[in-house]
Write a protein that holds these residues in place. Structure first.
Motif, PDB file in Angstrom:
ATOM      1  N   TYR A 156       6.966  11.216 -15.552  1.00  0.00           N
ATOM      2  CA  TYR A 156       6.997   9.796 -15.908  1.00  0.00           C
ATOM      3  C   TYR A 156       5.604   9.283 -16.300  1.00  0.00           C
ATOM      4  CZ  TYR A 156      11.616  10.004 -13.742  1.00  0.00           C
ATOM      5  OH  TYR A 156      12.912  10.337 -13.423  1.00  0.00           O
ATOM      6  N   ILE A 157       4.593   9.777 -15.613  1.00  0.00           N
ATOM      7  CA  ILE A 157       3.220   9.390 -15.950  1.00  0.00           C
ATOM      8  C   ILE A 157       2.868   9.856 -17.368  1.00  0.00           C
ATOM      9  CG2 ILE A 157       0.794   9.871 -15.452  1.00  0.00           C
ATOM     10  CD1 ILE A 157       1.854   7.899 -13.507  1.00  0.00           C
ATOM     11  N   LEU A 158       3.226  11.088 -17.683  1.00  0.00           N
ATOM     12  CA  LEU A 158       2.918  11.626 -19.016  1.00  0.00           C
ATOM     13  C   LEU A 158       3.685  10.888 -20.114  1.00  0.00           C
ATOM     14  CD1 LEU A 158       2.773  15.482 -18.343  1.00  0.00           C
ATOM     15  CD2 LEU A 158       0.868  13.929 -18.777  1.00  0.00           C
ATOM     16  N   VAL A 159       4.905  10.480 -19.821  1.00  0.00           N
ATOM     17  CA  VAL A 159       5.673   9.696 -20.804  1.00  0.00           C
ATOM     18  C   VAL A 159       4.965   8.377 -21.078  1.00  0.00           C
ATOM     19  CG1 VAL A 159       7.815   8.409 -21.176  1.00  0.00           C
ATOM     20  CG2 VAL A 159       7.903  10.759 -20.316  1.00  0.00           C
ATOM     21  N   VAL A 160       4.515   7.706 -20.022  1.00  0.00           N
ATOM     22  CA  VAL A 160       3.765   6.456 -20.194  1.00  0.00           C
ATOM     23  C   VAL A 160       2.541   6.686 -21.073  1.00  0.00           C
ATOM     24  CG1 VAL A 160       2.305   4.786 -18.986  1.00  0.00           C
ATOM     25  CG2 VAL A 160       4.559   5.355 -18.072  1.00  0.00           C
ATOM     26  N   LYS A 161       1.811   7.731 -20.774  1.00  0.00           N
ATOM     27  CA  LYS A 161       0.607   8.043 -21.563  1.00  0.00           C
ATOM     28  C   LYS A 161       0.941   8.219 -23.043  1.00  0.00           C
ATOM     29  CE  LYS A 161      -2.476  11.928 -22.420  1.00  0.00           C
ATOM     30  NZ  LYS A 161      -2.770  13.335 -22.069  1.00  0.00           N
TER      31      LYS A 161
END
Length: 370
Positions: A156-161
């Motif tokens: 989820y963090i990488l998607v946000v990035k």
């Protein structure tokens, strides 16, 4: 159509190869062949042909083999910008594939899939706004419930990035929501999750940097005060590391008066952890010292002999640190020398020590007398 698919079969098989370069080249070959067929086939026949290729890629997506999953990601990346009549269904199909891949527990698959989702958001055409909204809301909402070490948190963090990088205008409305949930991720026990969170923050800061000064400074203040509060609390080693990375990311923002005016607070926040017992925190502080020097050379030299204490700290770190940590010290020392130049009194005073540790760091074959 079967003849066309037969021609593709060898490249579809090569998508399963363990060698990344071979998988990438196979995906490019598939893309080029499809573009050729798009010119030769009628609309309905080409749509049928393309659906069959997507079906085969889907088989790779659900395969238990990591290389096959990575091959599917390569293919999706190359086929995103293929022109077809049913572009909406293509985007939806690929988004569905990538969501499945992001549910994986293997970091290399998650990382690759997130990058391609960013590509999809960038090239989604009329579907971009819907895609960004759906993925941003889902990721931020899910982050609220993620537990320590959860691989889904990493996804989820990488998607946000990637959404922030590839669709910055659309993502801006979600920046505040992400900032609200990032603090728990910054104290995660997995370093890759902490580092990914700071990378996502960096993507958000790039969006913020385009705003006017007043708005920009409000964001900086919110983030800086939050990080300082985290560091003042009875913090775990992981939390200290994550929030020091946040301070470092803030110092990479475009030059302005905000952090210059806060220079004492910024420098104190970083240097108070220089003698921490944890190796990772010690290394992080040493990595951040050149950023303090670059932010404001005058104050770096003038405030409480910061340049002197910092140089001595780095020199001592190089002398005492394990071999695998010394490179961080050498790199920081080199940056500070380049920033301050020959006019800094402290550099001149420490010149003998600097030359000695540089000499000591050379391989023996260069230092042994003939």
């Amino acid at each position: 159509m079967s003849i066309s698919l037969d021609v593709l079969s060898s490249n579809l098989s090569l998508l399963k190869h363990k060698n990344e370069a071979i998988r990438t080249n196979a995906a490019i070959e598939i893309r080029d062949f499809i573009n050729l067929k798009a010119q030769e086939m009628t609309g309905d026949l080409f749509s049928q042909f393309f659906r069959e290729i997507c079906r085969r890629i889907g088989e790779l997506v659900i395969s238990p083999d990591i290389n096959e999953k990575l091959g599917a990601i390569c293919a999706i990346n190359e086929l995103i910008e293929i022109n077809c009549d049913d572009n909406t269904n293509k985007i939806l199909r690929f988004a569905g594939f990538l969501r499945l891949l992001l549910e994986n527990h293997i970091d290399v698959v998650i990382l690759a899939a997130s990058k391609v989702l960013g590509h999809l958001a960038r090239a989604g055409g009329v579907m971009t706004a819907d895609l960004v909204e759906a993925e941003a809301k889902k990721s931020i909402e899910k982050l609220k419930d993620c537990k320590n070490g959860d691989s889904h948190r990493y996804a989820y963090i990488l998607v946000v990035k990637e959404l922030a990088i590839n669709a910055p205008t659309l993502f801006y409305v979600y920046v505040k929501d992400f900032l609200d949930v990032m603090w728990d991720a910054l104290k995660d026990s997995k370093i890759n999750i902490r580092e990914a969170t700071v990378e996502a923050l960096g993507a958000c800061l790039a969006i913020i940097s385009e705003r006017d000064v007043k708005v920009r400074n409000q964001w900086y203040s919110l983030i800086f005060d939050g990080a300082r509060q985290q560091l003042k609390s009875n913090s775990s080693t992981d939390n200290i590391h994550g929030n020091l990375l946040v301070i470092g990311k803030l110092l990479e923002c475009p030059p302005g008066n905000y952090f210059t005016e806060k220079y004492f607070q910024v420098s104190e926040t970083i240097t108070q952890h220089k003698d921490h017992k944890d190796r990772l925190i010690k290394r992080t502080v040493v990595e951040l010292i050149p950023k303090l020097a670059r932010l404001d050379q005058y104050n770096f030299i003038a405030i409480h002999n910061l340049s002197e204490t910092s140089l001595k700290h780095i020199i001592n770190m190089i002398k005492q640190a394990p071999t695998e940590d010394k490179s961080v010290g050498y790199s920081s020392l080199c940056e500070i020398i380049q920033i301050l130049g020959k006019n800094d009194v402290t550099l001149n005073q420490e010149l003998k020590n600097i030359i000695q540790i540089l000499f000591d760091g050379l391989p023996k074959k260069f230092t042994e007398s003939k």
